[in-house]
Design a protein around this motif. Structure first.
Motif, PDB file in Angstrom:
ATOM      1  N   UNK A  73       0.826  -1.204   0.000  1.00 56.70           N
ATOM      2  CA  UNK A  73       0.000   0.000   0.000  1.00 56.70           C
ATOM      3  C   UNK A  73       0.867   1.263   0.000  1.00 56.70           C
ATOM      4  N   UNK A  74       1.938   1.241   0.791  1.00 52.80           N
ATOM      5  CA  UNK A  74       2.827   2.401   0.869  1.00 52.80           C
ATOM      6  C   UNK A  74       3.437   2.721  -0.487  1.00 52.80           C
ATOM      7  N   UNK A  75       3.869   1.695  -1.204  1.00 53.00           N
ATOM      8  CA  UNK A  75       4.442   1.920  -2.535  1.00 53.00           C
ATOM      9  C   UNK A  75       3.439   2.613  -3.442  1.00 53.00           C
ATOM     10  N   UNK A  76       2.172   2.219  -3.346  1.00 55.37           N
ATOM     11  CA  UNK A  76       1.148   2.866  -4.150  1.00 55.37           C
ATOM     12  C   UNK A  76       0.843   4.276  -3.686  1.00 55.37           C
ATOM     13  N   UNK A  77       0.844   4.506  -2.370  1.00 56.62           N
ATOM     14  CA  UNK A  77       0.507   5.822  -1.831  1.00 56.62           C
ATOM     15  C   UNK A  77       1.499   6.900  -2.246  1.00 56.62           C
ATOM     16  N   UNK A  78       2.788   6.521  -2.328  1.00 55.22           N
ATOM     17  CA  UNK A  78       3.801   7.514  -2.720  1.00 55.22           C
ATOM     18  C   UNK A  78       4.087   7.455  -4.209  1.00 55.22           C
ATOM     19  N   UNK A  79       3.292   6.663  -4.941  1.00 59.40           N
ATOM     20  CA  UNK A  79       3.479   6.513  -6.383  1.00 59.40           C
ATOM     21  C   UNK A  79       4.918   6.097  -6.691  1.00 59.40           C
ATOM     22  N   UNK A  80       5.390   5.108  -5.944  1.00 55.44           N
ATOM     23  CA  UNK A  80       6.787   4.684  -6.041  1.00 55.44           C
ATOM     24  C   UNK A  80       7.106   4.058  -7.390  1.00 55.44           C
ATOM     25  N   UNK A  81       8.281   4.382  -7.877  1.00 56.48           N
ATOM     26  CA  UNK A  81       8.818   3.744  -9.071  1.00 56.48           C
ATOM     27  C   UNK A  81      10.131   3.034  -8.785  1.00 56.48           C
ATOM     28  N   UNK A  82      10.832   3.466  -7.733  1.00 53.09           N
ATOM     29  CA  UNK A  82      12.103   2.822  -7.395  1.00 53.09           C
ATOM     30  C   UNK A  82      12.141   2.532  -5.896  1.00 53.09           C
ATOM     31  N   UNK A  83      12.516   1.298  -5.561  1.00 58.78           N
ATOM     32  CA  UNK A  83      12.605   0.850  -4.174  1.00 58.78           C
ATOM     33  C   UNK A  83      13.979   0.235  -3.951  1.00 58.78           C
ATOM     34  N   UNK A  84      14.589   0.552  -2.802  1.00 57.51           N
ATOM     35  CA  UNK A  84      15.875  -0.046  -2.429  1.00 57.51           C
ATOM     36  C   UNK A  84      15.726  -0.679  -1.058  1.00 57.51           C
TER      37      UNK A  84
END
Length: 218
Positions: free
Chosen positions: A47-58
């Motif tokens: 959900x967090x990845x979607x909330x911040x409109x994430x494109x890159x995760x480390x």
């Protein structure tokens, strides 16, 4: 301190549903005692990845890919996910699990020290997960803070439980007493550090074994 089992089960029930691969990973963790964040926190990471409109995760520390799998479910097809792990066998397993998920995201598997690895990457990252050696949490944050996007977040696991008792971290952080050292001391130092960090705002998510969520606000 951990969230009561019935609350954790309830959070899992109302969150994003697991799939066959995740259920297999959960069974592996239960059988071997491997410390994953669990499905309730995993759904929150998605959900967090979607909330911040994430494109890159480390990720600093990926194990066999459990949290990465949840993140991948929240990334767009053109997203990028970087896993780091010092155990080659676990990293191979993570590669297999993520491949079975068939998300289409660019997934990079880095064997070796995560803090050294992040130096090889340019930002920005929209979400960063810190879950490596607790005594090195501050070092990990400093290695990546300048690569976090505006509005992006740094999430650190094991803030209230895990390799230490809640009472120990409570004494160190809230009551400010006791000698700092070891894993609890590393987490206490991290919490003090991120709370004082310029351009970051930190809150605690009391789910699983506790997550500190630090959002870049400037």
């Amino acid at each position: 301190m951990t969230v009561p089992d019935d609350v954790e089960t309830f959070a899992e029930a109302v969150g994003p549903q697991s799939d066959e691969v995740l259920r297999e990973m959960d069974a592996r963790a239960a059988e071997t005692g491997f410390p994953t964040v669990g499905p309730a926190v995993g759904g929150w990471l998605q959900q967090l990845a979607g909330l911040v409109d994430a494109r890159r995760v480390f990720e600093f520390g990926s194990g066999f890919g459990y949290s990465a799998y949840w993140f991948a479910r929240g990334l767009p097809a053109d997203g990028e996910l970087v896993l780091t792990e010092v155990d080659a066998d676990e990293l191979d397993d993570a590669r297999e699990y993520l491949a079975r998920g068939d998300f289409g995201v660019t997934t990079r598997f880095e064997l070796g020290d995560a803090i050294e690895t992040v130096e090889e990457y340019r930002g920005p990252f929209d979400v960063v997960l810190i879950d490596n050696e607790k005594e090195r949490y501050v070092e990990a944050f400093e290695a990546v803070r300048g690569k976090v996007s505006a509005g992006g977040v740094v999430v650190a696991d094991n803030m209230t439980a895990g390799p230490f008792d809640f009472e120990e971290i409570y004494r160190l952080v809230v009551e400010d007493r006791g000698t700092r050292g070891g894993m609890a001391g590393g987490v206490a130092d991290y919490l003090d550090h991120v709370r004082a960090a310029d351009s970051f705002e930190t809150t605690l998510l009391p789910l699983g074994e506790g997550l500190a969520v630090s959002r870049r606000v400037g």
